[in-house]
Enzyme design. Sequence first.
Site, short mmCIF file in Angstrom:
data_model
loop_
_atom_site.label_atom_id
_atom_site.label_comp_id
_atom_site.label_asym_id
_atom_site.label_seq_id
_atom_site.Cartn_x
_atom_site.Cartn_y
_atom_site.Cartn_z
N ASP A 8 0.88 -1.17 0.00
CA ASP A 8 0.00 0.00 0.00
C ASP A 8 0.92 1.22 0.00
O ASP A 8 1.56 1.51 1.01
CB ASP A 8 -0.89 -0.02 1.25
CG ASP A 8 -1.70 1.27 1.43
OD1 ASP A 8 -1.68 2.12 0.51
OD2 ASP A 8 -2.34 1.42 2.49
N LYS A 69 2.55 11.45 -3.34
CA LYS A 69 1.53 10.76 -4.13
C LYS A 69 0.61 11.74 -4.86
O LYS A 69 0.08 11.44 -5.93
CB LYS A 69 0.71 9.86 -3.21
CG LYS A 69 -0.19 8.86 -3.90
CD LYS A 69 -0.79 7.93 -2.88
CE LYS A 69 -1.78 6.96 -3.45
NZ LYS A 69 -2.32 6.09 -2.39
N GLU A 167 -7.40 0.51 -4.30
CA GLU A 167 -7.36 0.42 -2.84
C GLU A 167 -8.66 -0.07 -2.22
O GLU A 167 -8.63 -0.99 -1.39
CB GLU A 167 -6.94 1.79 -2.26
CG GLU A 167 -5.45 2.01 -2.48
CD GLU A 167 -5.00 3.47 -2.42
OE1 GLU A 167 -5.80 4.33 -2.01
OE2 GLU A 167 -3.85 3.74 -2.79
N ASP A 189 -13.41 4.93 1.32
CA ASP A 189 -11.97 5.00 1.57
C ASP A 189 -11.49 6.45 1.51
O ASP A 189 -11.32 7.02 0.44
CB ASP A 189 -11.26 4.13 0.52
CG ASP A 189 -9.74 4.15 0.66
OD1 ASP A 189 -9.22 4.83 1.55
OD2 ASP A 189 -9.08 3.46 -0.14
#
Lengths: 606, 253
Positions: A8, A69, A167, A189
């Site tokens: 992850d 990211k 994810e 999420d």
Amino acid sequence: MARIVGIDLGTTNSLVAYMDQGTPRIISARGERAMVPSVVALTDNGLIVGDPAKEYLTRDPERTVYSVKRFMGKSLADVHDELAYFPYTLAEKGGVIRIKLGEKSYSPPQISAMILKELKIRAEAFLGESITKAVITVPAYFNDSQRQATKDAGMIAGLEVLRIINEPTAASLAYGLQEKTQGTIAVYDLGGGTFDISILKLKNGIFEVLATNGDTHLGGDDFDQLIADLFLGEIRTQYGLDLSAHPDHMQAVRLEAERAKIRLSEELKTAVNLDLPDGKGRFTRELTRDQLEQLCTALVERTLGPCRLALKDSELTPDNIDEVVLVGGATRMPLVRQRVHALFGKQPHCELNPDEVVALGAAVQADILSGGTTDMLLLDVTPLSLGIETMGGVMSSLIRRNTTIPASAKEMFTTYVDGQTGVDIHILQGERELAENNRSLARFRLKVPPLPAGVPRIEVTFLIDANGILNVMAKDMRTGETQSIEVKPSYGLSDQEVERMIEDSFKFAADDVSARKLIEARLDAGALITTTEKSLADGGHLIAAGEVEAIRTALSALTAAKDGNDSRAIRARMADLEQAAKGLTVAMLDDSLKQRLQGKKVSDVT
Amino acid sequence: MRLRRVFFSLNEQEHMNRRTTGTEDRRELQMARSMCWHCQSEMAGEYFCDRCVKVQPVSKDLDYFTCFGLPRRLAIDPQTLETKFYELSRAFHPDFYQNKSDAEQTISLDNSAMLNTAYRTLRDPIQRAEYLLDLEAGSVKEIRTTPPADLFEEILELQDTLDEFRASDRASDNASTLRTKLQADRATLEQRQQDMDAQLQQLFGRWDALQDRGEATEQARAERASILKSMRDLLSNRTYVKNIVNDLVATIA
């Protein structure tokens, strides 16, 4: 088959997990936390990653990179609005973001690769074997470039990325495995920088994604920023201090904001303490949960729109959702839980550690791919529609968003203009009507014989594989002429190609057809002017003075047109010039032929 | 140079083949001749070679109904369809072919993509009917450009109202009158859609019953043709009305 790990790669923290006899487990290094903060710092002793790097956020903010990211697969223009918040220096080289660390600059995939490398080393130390293959997770709503940038990061870190998985779907794998759930679930999420919602059907080991939606620029970071902005404003009015001149203090404020937010998930009020520069003492204040929630309501509301869209796309109502699963650190906020509860009408589940569940799911998928787990299967979807540009600059979708992959689609097209000799196949990704508002993935040209408009039959085939990689084929049904390409987003290409492509996309940033035509015409005109001038210099003596004069007149006419804004006028003057210079070209050809023949016997040339 | 979408059946070519050879014969021929690509043995297995157990490419001539082992009927039990879809997904999905040869990976990818399309088509009753029409009658998917006869007046008037509404100042009284009128038109059209759906259901039932009887009489053939024609007309009217309603909803939103 060699072991495959699941990773992850998060905005704030990253984790690596593996499958241990049917159970996914997080790998932690001896005596250290399992979570590796996604932070990279340049110190005098070189680059460091994770917890030690995190200390440098306030010590040396200009040389400490966090939340990288957010920049994956993006150009500087994409993230323009948030630049002011980052203490490290972002530059752009040929349209690709570069992060300056000391003397050197790094692309976001290179920084991410450093984090991945740290995870790789940890896994190798823990498992006692070399790790070269991984499944890495990305937000479901990541587009092709962002996915490709993630793949490249893996490659740079020495990992073959066997699969990029979403994810929320990864989370559902871990959740489903642990809870033995059947039925329809919604995975909400909310991570450090991104938000995803996925709706899945779980039945006898099949995990079928029905719909997915999200926002790739909405996460815990944004909450922190709002709180930090509140503190910064108060410091400005109370002390007359503008902290933006002090990157270390800016970071301290951001970190204190994050900590206060976390504390307020447990407590109703909390004390905020910040040391100020220039001997101004200390800023203290109390922050209550109510105040925090007032600040953040609008952001939490923004997550509900994608939830409703995902429900609509899966043709379900909240009543049809059996369970709601929360993933991502930001879902610990009571406000988020309330809103999700209210929307779906049921208490969301949070039994699994929301920080770890994604990595655990990635390990499950890794095990499926290595042939270990055979009773579970994930059927994922493509998050965004794919199509081609048709008449009028409109996007014509071939594969709609939320189509199960692998997917294929075929459609027949024809020409619009009589005698058209080629068609541009322009491949697009997005949900907007007009081509220019969607992302351009690639374009290529298919030759067709000149026929009246509407007569040719051009069959366009799209094929998306399980990795979400698109292949496009165009075929002229009459001649059998075929063209096909694997659509690799800009990041899949070599650095040089990536940079050139992005440069081009900038050149055509207006995305406006006429603007593009004008740019192309100017470029072509420039090239023609240069070659003609060179020919005149080399071979002007070979033709009559009047002809030279005619060429010069045509040259200056073209130069004038090139400075204007009419692409058609440029093309017309180019044709004039070519006509005027025809004699010159012929004369030069003759001349060079003559020179080459000189001194040779006739037998040599016949 | 731009492209223009052509609205006609993708299977046009296939239909021409079918018309000349006949679907059923053709498939039997195909089946009988098929050999395992890997071990060259004559296959008896459906999707896997009986001898070497390698996955086999699904024939391009296999229609979606046959692929799912279902008769060509318009009533399909969603549970049966889903169960079969999951079963075939397990058989074909590329995740299970990661360690296999390139040839097997390609077959797995093509089969999975075909399976997903087949499932998407059969799962939706309208798409299923359109697909069946395509199979049975080589349907050229008609895109209506003029309103259905029985709605002609209404739709022309509606278009005028829509134009007027678009040109109006949204805050004005006139606009709110027009909006009320448009709301009423929307209700009428939606009722109309429901009526058409009910008629379609009826036709679906008639089609299935006819197929179940399996008569080869002249009368049965005539009924078959008449049902197919009615279905086609209804489906194209339905699409037309649906587009109008979408346009209307988007305009007054």
